[in-house]
Design a protein around this motif. Structure first.
Motif, PDB file in Angstrom:
ATOM      1  N   MET A  85       0.846  -1.187   0.000  1.00 54.78           N
ATOM      2  CA  MET A  85       0.000   0.000   0.000  1.00 54.78           C
ATOM      3  C   MET A  85       0.886   1.243   0.000  1.00 54.78           C
ATOM      4  N   GLY A  86       0.439   2.252  -0.695  1.00 56.72           N
ATOM      5  CA  GLY A  86       1.276   3.426  -0.884  1.00 56.72           C
ATOM      6  C   GLY A  86       2.120   3.230  -2.128  1.00 56.72           C
ATOM      7  N   SER A  89      -0.375   2.832  -5.141  1.00 54.23           N
ATOM      8  CA  SER A  89      -0.954   4.097  -5.575  1.00 54.23           C
ATOM      9  C   SER A  89       0.098   4.942  -6.299  1.00 54.23           C
ATOM     10  N   LEU A 162      -2.322   6.091   3.868  1.00 52.83           N
ATOM     11  CA  LEU A 162      -3.421   5.138   3.689  1.00 52.83           C
ATOM     12  C   LEU A 162      -4.754   5.755   4.100  1.00 52.83           C
ATOM     13  N   GLY A 166      -7.832   6.259   1.634  1.00 54.63           N
ATOM     14  CA  GLY A 166      -9.116   5.654   1.979  1.00 54.63           C
ATOM     15  C   GLY A 166     -10.263   6.641   1.958  1.00 54.63           C
ATOM     16  N   ASN A 170      -9.575   6.763  -3.161  1.00 55.30           N
ATOM     17  CA  ASN A 170     -10.158   5.433  -3.338  1.00 55.30           C
ATOM     18  C   ASN A 170     -11.681   5.470  -3.350  1.00 55.30           C
ATOM     19  N   THR A 309       8.588   0.034   4.890  1.00 54.07           N
ATOM     20  CA  THR A 309       7.536  -0.919   5.184  1.00 54.07           C
ATOM     21  C   THR A 309       8.073  -2.126   5.935  1.00 54.07           C
ATOM     22  N   LEU A 400      -8.398   0.580   4.617  1.00 55.56           N
ATOM     23  CA  LEU A 400      -7.267   1.484   4.478  1.00 55.56           C
ATOM     24  C   LEU A 400      -7.167   2.438   5.667  1.00 55.56           C
ATOM     25  N   GLY A 404      -4.182   2.227   8.365  1.00 59.52           N
ATOM     26  CA  GLY A 404      -3.384   3.442   8.471  1.00 59.52           C
ATOM     27  C   GLY A 404      -3.287   3.924   9.902  1.00 59.52           C
TER      28      GLY A 404
END
Length: 481
Positions: A85-86, A89, A162, A166, A170, A309, A400, A404
């Motif tokens: 994630m991240g 995107s 995130l 979210g 998104n 991460t 998300l 997050g």
């Protein structure tokens, strides 16, 4: 099992590891639908359940499964991997940018799908470079060069990104004229009257999106508080059910696609859209210099996103030693690097270690057997494409936001009495969210930390590699890497 994973040495059993692997899978299973939903959302005229969506869906479960198995056998760590994630995107943004640049340079209307192969080529090159850096122990030295203050801001910054995704990009709804409206930027800031007047008939769908998202957030939060295993996945399902009910009330059938769906893995769609679709020709059609700068930029951002991460996951799972380092970091990063190349070959963005792996650790997972179980479960998901396509964007938005929030927990360890420890974190949070880049956030954090330490007479506390990295990021920002 004992010889392979050293269960007794790590104080665990087969039963505990299997349950931990199942727990990890349940907490991160949302990525199965979320990753294709998010990436396809950037593509013009793309739809959930279409060929590109199916290709990315299959790439997601295959790369997650293989990457997690690599973590099991190479590093013997209870961590699971999937498209990050991240990172996904950012990948989608890069692909969209390449499409726009190709259109401007060639005078032809290139679509998101046309540029997808160029984006995958960048991911592949990044994975190869990561593998080389890992084998030469360079990436591990880079990890060691990141100050504690900056490390603490990494998972928090990703978490804030995130939350923003979210509640923002998104959860977008198109009106009849294909204008896109977003929950956070359009619905809440403009007010109901103005938004309804602008969106027309699509306003009802936006209201349903908002209600679905917050139903999911609250459901996940309540179940998490009650320590329900798989609270993120179950919360998503509750939100999805609310969305489906809302659709029926609006006279829509959310399950219409099942009538013509195929339950076999969509290998044909994957072969047509994402599998080994590296397109170096389109990449360099934007100009050799621009292509090289794009690759360098992505490599830098990707490197620090991966480090961030992985470190955030280890921190959340309590796998760091007294010095704040993770044992077997090299093997874990090698798994991560190879996973990235697998993701590129199958057709998705960078594959990295997931923070949700901490749930499996909390359930007792201590070895690669946990990852083995999780990886197998991901591979079995190849047969649920039609079901995964039914999970709506607002349901994934709730996941998300909550994930997050969990990642922002690292802020509790920030030394708020030290300006050199606080200011880098604050700027990192803002830069990551505004630029949609973890790498940019880490860059401003390293620059800020170095400048403050040097200017306050504490230059000896800053390693030479930290200063070198800070200088490289200054060059990146001002030479447009």
């Amino acid at each position: 099992m004992e010889k392979l994973f050293k269960l007794k040495q790590n104080g665990t059993t087969v039963r505990t590891e299997v349950l931990a692997g199942l727990t990890t899978f349940m907490t991160m299973a949302y990525i199965i639908a979320l990753n294709p939903n998010l990436i396809v959302g950037f593509g013009a005229n793309a739809e959930r359940g279409g060929a590109l969506w199916n290709g990315i869906f299959l790439a997601t479960v295959i790369s997650a499964g293989i990457g997690t198995l690599l973590m099991a056998f190479l590093a013997n760590k209870p961590f699971a991997m999937a498209p990050g994630m991240g990172l996904n995107s950012y990948f989608a943004t890069v692909v969209a940018g390449i499409a726009a640049a190709m259109t401007a340079a060639g005078g032809v209307d290139y679509t998101f799908q046309d540029a997808y192969g160029a984006g995958l080529a960048i991911i592949l090159i990044s994975g190869i470079l990561f593998t080389i850096l890992t084998l030469l122990n360079i990436r591990e030295k880079i990890v060691d060069a990141i100050p504690k203050a900056v490390r603490l801001g990494i998972p928090a910054g990703i978490g804030l990104m995130l939350v923003n995704i979210g509640l923002g990009s998104n959860a977008g709804v198109q009106d009849a004229n294909f204008n896109m409206y977003y929950m956070l930027g359009s619905f809440f800031s403009n007010g109901p009257s103005a938004t309804k007047a602008a969106m027309g008939d699509a306003y009802g769908t936006m209201v349903l999106y908002v209600l679905t998202t917050f139903i999911g957030i609250f459901a996940i939060a309540v179940m998490h508080h009650k320590k329900v295993k798989g609270s993120v996945l179950f919360g998503m399902l509750i939100a999805a059910a609310a969305y489906w009910i809302g659709c029926f009330c609006m006279g829509q059938n959310p399950f219409a696609s099942l009538a013509t769906a195929s339950w076999m893995p969509p290998f044909k769609d994957m072969a047509a859209t994402t599998l080994f679709k590296f397109d170096f020709g389109d990449l360099f059609s934007i100009g050799v210099f621009s292509a090289i700068m794009t690759i360098i930029s992505f490599c830098m951002v990707d490197m620090f996103d991966t480090i961030g991460t992985l470190y955030g996951t280890a921190q959340r799972a309590g796998m760091l030693d007294k010095e704040g380092n993770m044992p077997n970091m090299k093997q874990a990063m090698l798994s991560d690097s190879i996973g990235t190349m697998v993701g590129a070959c199958t057709g998705t963005s960078t594959v990295t270690t997931f923070i949700e792996s901490a749930a499996g650790v909390e359930a007792g997972g201590r070895t690669g057997l946990t990852s083995l179980v999780t990886g197998i479960l991901f591979l079995l998901c190849m047969f649920i494409s039609p079901i995964a396509a039914l999970i709506p964007a607002p349901a994934t938005s709730s996941a998300l936001v909550f994930v997050g929030m969990l990642m922002m927990g690292s802020l509790k360890d920030v030394d708020y009495g030290d300006v050199a420890g606080v200011l880098p974190v604050v700027l990192m949070l803002v830069f990551m969210m505004v630029t949609s880049s973890v790498g940019n956030g880490i860059g401003i954090g390293l620059i800020t930390y170095s400048v403050l330490k040097i200017c306050t007479g504490k230059a000896k506390e800053v390693s030479w590699l930290t200063i070198v990295l800070a200088v490289l990021f200054i060059l990146k920002f001002f030479i447009v890497f």
